[in-house]
Write a protein that holds these residues in place. Structure first.
Motif, mmCIF file in Angstrom:
data_model
loop_
_atom_site.group_PDB
_atom_site.id
_atom_site.type_symbol
_atom_site.label_atom_id
_atom_site.label_comp_id
_atom_site.label_asym_id
_atom_site.label_seq_id
_atom_site.Cartn_x
_atom_site.Cartn_y
_atom_site.Cartn_z
ATOM 1 N N VAL A 50 -20.842 14.399 18.637
ATOM 2 C CA VAL A 50 -22.074 13.896 18.030
ATOM 3 C C VAL A 50 -23.009 15.047 17.649
ATOM 4 N N LEU A 51 -23.218 15.984 18.566
ATOM 5 C CA LEU A 51 -24.105 17.116 18.291
ATOM 6 C C LEU A 51 -23.580 17.974 17.138
ATOM 7 N N LEU A 52 -22.260 18.161 17.101
ATOM 8 C CA LEU A 52 -21.668 18.952 16.024
ATOM 9 C C LEU A 52 -21.832 18.252 14.674
ATOM 10 N N ALA A 53 -21.651 16.921 14.664
ATOM 11 C CA ALA A 53 -21.806 16.156 13.421
ATOM 12 C C ALA A 53 -23.247 16.230 12.908
ATOM 13 N N LEU A 54 -24.211 16.129 13.814
ATOM 14 C CA LEU A 54 -25.619 16.220 13.422
ATOM 15 C C LEU A 54 -25.965 17.614 12.910
ATOM 16 N N GLU A 55 -25.401 18.617 13.559
ATOM 17 C CA GLU A 55 -25.650 19.995 13.140
ATOM 18 C C GLU A 55 -25.045 20.264 11.768
ATOM 19 N N ASP A 56 -23.812 19.811 11.546
ATOM 20 C CA ASP A 56 -23.153 20.016 10.257
ATOM 21 C C ASP A 56 -23.883 19.295 9.126
ATOM 22 N N ALA A 57 -24.510 18.169 9.442
ATOM 23 C CA ALA A 57 -25.251 17.403 8.424
ATOM 24 C C ALA A 57 -26.603 18.026 8.094
ATOM 25 N N GLY A 58 -27.029 19.009 8.886
ATOM 26 C CA GLY A 58 -28.302 19.681 8.629
ATOM 27 C C GLY A 58 -29.503 19.026 9.257
ATOM 28 N N VAL A 59 -29.270 18.149 10.223
ATOM 29 C CA VAL A 59 -30.386 17.427 10.850
ATOM 30 C C VAL A 59 -31.291 18.375 11.633
ATOM 31 N N PHE A 60 -30.713 19.419 12.214
ATOM 32 C CA PHE A 60 -31.502 20.323 13.054
ATOM 33 C C PHE A 60 -32.176 21.449 12.267
ATOM 34 N N THR A 61 -31.889 21.553 10.984
ATOM 35 C CA THR A 61 -32.435 22.663 10.188
ATOM 36 C C THR A 61 -33.847 22.392 9.679
ATOM 37 N N SER A 62 -34.266 21.126 9.677
ATOM 38 C CA SER A 62 -35.590 20.790 9.140
ATOM 39 C C SER A 62 -36.714 21.201 10.074
ATOM 40 N N GLY A 63 -36.395 21.443 11.354
ATOM 41 C CA GLY A 63 -37.417 21.841 12.316
ATOM 42 C C GLY A 63 -38.044 20.678 13.049
#
Length: 259
Positions: free
Chosen positions: A172-185
């Motif tokens: 789940v964490l990898l999928a969210l990271e790959d989708a760019g969810v964590f890049t918005s801040g």
């Protein structure tokens, strides 16, 4: 050429003033004229500036025989009047065309300016709908990604899900990271919560006390209805009876009008 343009602008201002009078009511004629003149001037300036070709070169006029019969003359005058009316109405319609709200404005309005949101992952953010599927893979739904990122811009967002093992968490964490969810801040990995039971998710929500909770489990939605200000129940069909503070939608993105 200049006189014709001037006459055309005067006619448009007059028609615009008549339109404002009809829409707003009995106003001072000078005020209506000033408003109409300002509006039309702004619109003409905008249209001139955005024109890619700029002022058109004057075309040579070719004289053609004009019948002198009164019937043809009346017909020409009628066509000219219709053309002027149509052009004036087009200008008025374009000026009063409603401005489409941005997704950010829609999200803030729908969430009633709520500042904290909790959201289930399975079937809402992720394509997968069962814990067994999550053991094999995790996929962020592309259609919900834009809405999710918009929520993180002004809301304190927490994502949560029940999982069967540690591998599911990693997927789940990898999928969210790959989708760019964590890049918005707006969202960090520490705000993605996992538990081993459905009651655990209920407990998370109670402790966080969000303004909104988003979930697909009707039992959890029912249990939290007394404690959470607003809830969004993700369900393919609208429940027959729901509390006034519980909304329903087939998907998160449909709730915000993205489909």
């Amino acid at each position: 050429m200049a006189d014709n343009s001037k006459d055309e602008l005067v006619q448009l201002i007059k028609r615009f003033g008549d339109y404002l009078t009809a829409k707003i009511g009995n106003l001072d004629s000078q005020l209506v004229g000033a408003l109409a003149g300002l509006a039309v001037a702004i619109l003409f300036t905008w249209r001139l500036l955005r024109s890619p070709s700029g002022p058109q070169r004057r075309q040579p006029k070719w004289q053609t025989p004009i019948p002198s019969t009164s019937g043809v003359s009346a017909h020409s005058n009628a066509n000219l009047t219709y053309s002027e009316d149509s052009r004036a109405q087009n200008v008025i319609d374009e000026f009063f065309q409603p401005v489409k709200p941005t997704l950010g404005q829609i999200v803030r309005q729908k969430l009633s300016e709520g500042r904290k949101v909790t959201c289930q992952l399975l079937g809402v953010v992720l394509e997968e709908t069962s814990l067994e599927e999550l053991q094999n893979q995790a996929t962020v739904r592309s259609s919900v990604l834009e809405v999710l990122l918009e929520i993180t811009k002004f809301c304190d967002l927490y994502l949560m899900e029940r999982v069967l093992d540690d591998e599911s968490e990693k997927k789940v964490l990898l999928a969210l990271e790959d989708a760019g969810v964590f890049t918005s801040g707006g969202l960090v990995k520490d705000k993605v919560l996992f538990c081993s039971t459905e009651n655990g998710r209920t407990s998370f929500v109670r402790q966080l006390e969000p303004d909104w909770h988003i979930d697909s489990n009707p039992e959890i939605v029912s249990q939290l209805a007394r404690f959470i200000k607003y809830q969004l129940h993700i369900s393919p069909s609208k429940p027959e009876r729901t509390p006034a503070n519980v909304f329903s939608s087939p998907s998160l993105e449909q709730f915000f009008g993205c489909i």
